[in-house]
Scaffold this active site. Structure first.
Site, short mmCIF file in Angstrom:
data_model
loop_
_atom_site.label_atom_id
_atom_site.label_comp_id
_atom_site.label_asym_id
_atom_site.label_seq_id
_atom_site.Cartn_x
_atom_site.Cartn_y
_atom_site.Cartn_z
N ARG A 1 0.82 -1.22 0.00
CA ARG A 1 0.00 0.00 0.00
C ARG A 1 0.85 1.26 0.00
O ARG A 1 0.41 2.32 -0.44
CB ARG A 1 -0.98 -0.02 1.18
N GLU B 1 5.59 -8.89 14.11
CA GLU B 1 4.99 -9.20 15.41
C GLU B 1 5.49 -10.57 15.90
O GLU B 1 5.86 -10.74 17.05
CB GLU B 1 3.47 -9.19 15.28
#
Ligand code: AMP
Length: 181
Positions: free
Chosen positions: A64, A101
């Site tokens: 994006r 993460e």
């Protein structure tokens, strides 16, 4: 008198609960990109602090960040350079590991994508933990770029990413913040 500006960029972000996994609130920017006014406004506001500065390149993070970064590059008359997941770029690359993460991954850019000393703005749609942006800053600095700023439409401040990037000495510009993940 100019009428008050009523365009609320935040209202153009769509939130999808529990996507891609339970507990994540996915902040979807496609609804902002789909509005001509909101897209233009977001691009204008993101680069407003650097209006009039010399910017050589805009570096966008897959995927994006390509959309927002491409529009910003056009707006500020800069070149565009893609930062991608490893193995996607056709020419010789420089690579850096970055933390996700859970675990680590690697990202790359073409070794001649930015020349030493060039002034670069880094762009992505959203900053969460800042692991991705931190990797991109390191990659750009490793090849000698001067990272002027990092710009994101959305900040998730509870995850501390923007703070992490500021601590690297890179000014961070975001247009809105959402609580939580
Ligand atoms: P991070 O490295 O933790 O800052 O994650 C940033 C990257 O993950 C960006 O490229 C975002 O597009 C994506 N991302 C992380 N969290 C979200 C979220 N809640 N909604 C949408 N995208 C996210």
């Amino acid at each position: 008198m100019t009428p008050p500006d009523t365009l609320d960029l935040r209202s153009y972000i769509r939130t999808i609960a529990d996507y891609p996994k339970p507990g994540i609130q996915f902040r979807d920017i496609t609804t902002l990109l789909g509005s001509a006014r909101a897209f233009r406004r977001a691009v204008d506001e993101l680069v407003q602090p650097w209006a009039g500065s010399k910017i050589d390149k805009v570096a966008g993070i897959e995927a994006r960040g390509f959309i927002v970064g491409g529009a910003i590059a056009h707006q500020v008359s800069a070149g565009f350079v893609p930062i991608r997941k490893k193995g996607k770029l056709p020419y010789e690359t420089v690579r850096v590991a970055y933390s996700l993460e859970y675990g680590i991954d690697e990202m790359e850019m073409h070794k001649d994508g930015v020349a030493p000393g060039e002034r670069v703005i880094l762009v992505d749609d959203l900053i969460a933990t800042g692991g991705t942006a931190e990797g991109a800053v390191k990659l750009l600095r490793n090849i000698g770029a001067e990272v002027l700023a990092a710009c994101f439409i959305v900040d998730l401040p509870d995850l501390g990413g923007a703070e992490k990037i500021r601590k690297l000495g890179v000014p961070v510009r975001t247009l809105m913040a959402f609580e939580g993940h």
